[in-house]
Design an enzyme around this catalytic site. Sequence first.
Site, PDB file in Angstrom:
ATOM      1  N   ARG A   1       9.386  -0.374  48.579  1.00 14.15           N
ATOM      2  CA  ARG A   1       9.390  -0.049  47.437  1.00 14.15           C
ATOM      3  C   ARG A   1       8.396   0.683  46.659  1.00 14.15           C
ATOM      4  O   ARG A   1       8.622   1.385  45.680  1.00 14.15           O
ATOM      5  CB  ARG A   1       9.404  -1.624  46.459  1.00 14.15           C
TER       6      ARG A   1
ATOM      7  N   ALA B   1      11.817  -0.331  37.646  1.00 12.33           N
ATOM      8  CA  ALA B   1      12.387  -0.932  38.752  1.00 12.33           C
ATOM      9  C   ALA B   1      12.678  -2.291  38.466  1.00 12.33           C
ATOM     10  O   ALA B   1      12.032  -3.118  38.101  1.00 12.33           O
ATOM     11  CB  ALA B   1      11.325  -0.720  39.887  1.00 12.33           C
ATOM     12  N   SER B   2      13.967  -2.614  38.764  1.00 14.86           N
ATOM     13  CA  SER B   2      14.714  -3.891  38.315  1.00 14.86           C
ATOM     14  C   SER B   2      13.939  -4.790  39.498  1.00 14.86           C
ATOM     15  O   SER B   2      13.410  -4.458  40.490  1.00 14.86           O
ATOM     16  CB  SER B   2      16.077  -3.840  38.813  1.00 14.86           C
ATOM     17  N   ARG B   3      14.079  -6.135  39.082  1.00 13.80           N
ATOM     18  CA  ARG B   3      13.584  -7.178  39.783  1.00 13.80           C
ATOM     19  C   ARG B   3      14.164  -7.247  41.261  1.00 13.80           C
ATOM     20  O   ARG B   3      15.402  -7.382  41.382  1.00 13.80           O
ATOM     21  CB  ARG B   3      13.744  -8.769  39.110  1.00 13.80           C
ATOM     22  N   PRO B   4      13.261  -7.475  42.288  1.00 16.83           N
ATOM     23  CA  PRO B   4      13.948  -7.305  43.665  1.00 16.83           C
ATOM     24  C   PRO B   4      14.949  -8.578  43.861  1.00 16.83           C
ATOM     25  O   PRO B   4      15.865  -8.260  44.318  1.00 16.83           O
ATOM     26  CB  PRO B   4      12.686  -7.796  44.544  1.00 16.83           C
TER      27      PRO B   4
END
Length: 382
Positions: free
Chosen positions: A34, A95-98
């Site tokens: 990431r 960046a969206s939450r994993p």
Amino acid sequence: MTDPTTLSARLVADLTASGDLVPVWRAAFEAVPRHRFIPDTVWVEDDDRLVPVDRAEDEGAWLERCYVNDFVVTQVDDGVPAEPGRVGREITSSASRPDVVALMLAALEVEPGMSVLEIGTGTGWNAALLAERLGSERVTSVEVDPQVAARARRALREAGYGVTVATGDGALGHPSGAPFDRVIATVAADRVPYTWAEQTRPGGRVLVPWTTDFHNGALMSFQVSRDGAMRGRIVGNVAFMRLRQQRGRPASLARDVHREDEARRSFTDLHPYAVLGEYDASLAIGLKVPRCKPVVEPRGEGSYTVWLLDPWSGSWAALEHEPGAERFPIRQFGERNLWQEVRDACRWWDGLDRPTADRWGLTVTSAGQFLWLDTEDHRIDR
Ligand SMILES: C[S@@+](CC[C@H](N)C(=O)[O-])C[C@H]1O[C@@H](n2cnc3c(N)ncnc32)[C@H](O)[C@@H]1O
């Protein structure tokens, strides 16, 4: 400083243990680091503002942020911080939450050989995960912000993924690559573009974080029919920023609460938790009460104010909560009685026997969209 490989392995292990990361996606999460998609400056919330964290200043803190199970703010105010001294006001890319990324990829139900259109490239991390599983040639992504798109294109290329990243309004899809087997929006819509149905094969799936002003949000999974319409159901609880063209107006206590001494005063015995804390209730209220944004302001020791703001008309309402209280003072100002509207919507939901989120459906056709409960025969006027 912990190295990225260890941090990434820890994140994958946590997502697997929580059940968010399903086995078919595990190898992709292991293969795509990431941090390689996160810009050197990220932004963290500090009171009501967004302040930068620079990789060059503190590499360890930056790296830790890349691997927490949380969203990472990667752009504020469309690239130009609105406050003096590099301080931001609104989140405009992240960046969206994993765990949300994992949940959405599972809900997308892709198989090898399928083609996917992603709306909202952001960092490019989600596009890379899709490319790792399906092959870069099967993934197309559209990003509205030219700077964000250019950065994602570079990060994808450097990580070895030749995904097509188009710059433009994702509401228009990507006609030259259509039809796709799947469309996944990683940006929210309240009016779902019909284009996404048009650019998906019959039988294909379109995944959209659906939002209202009151409630953000609900993950809608649509299936595209031979008649051209797509019909969707709520399959998850996810909150996203909106499509740039559907942003509406930001709500702000400083800007939207005014003339407090002129407010109309009353009381209610409806607990604020019943309208905001219960997911199913809050979702239903959002269906009925447009242009109303809730803001909870803590006042310490269990006391808080629930504000309802309509930045369009200037109406506002406030409910004061004290611990143990059963009646709550209300103030309302402006042409709308926002608290009454919310209370009436809550009663309407009660009268329907409190439907849970999974019972709502949305149909999108060339003529527009409509909401239903259980079946299309039970349409809900909004
Ligand atoms: C939550 S981020 C996407 C996260 C991303 N998928 C990732 O993996 O990092 C939402 C993105 O949608 C973009 N966006 C907003 N409106 C858009 C539109 N109309 N078309 C395409 N992208 C849009 C924003 O600029 C932002 O970068």
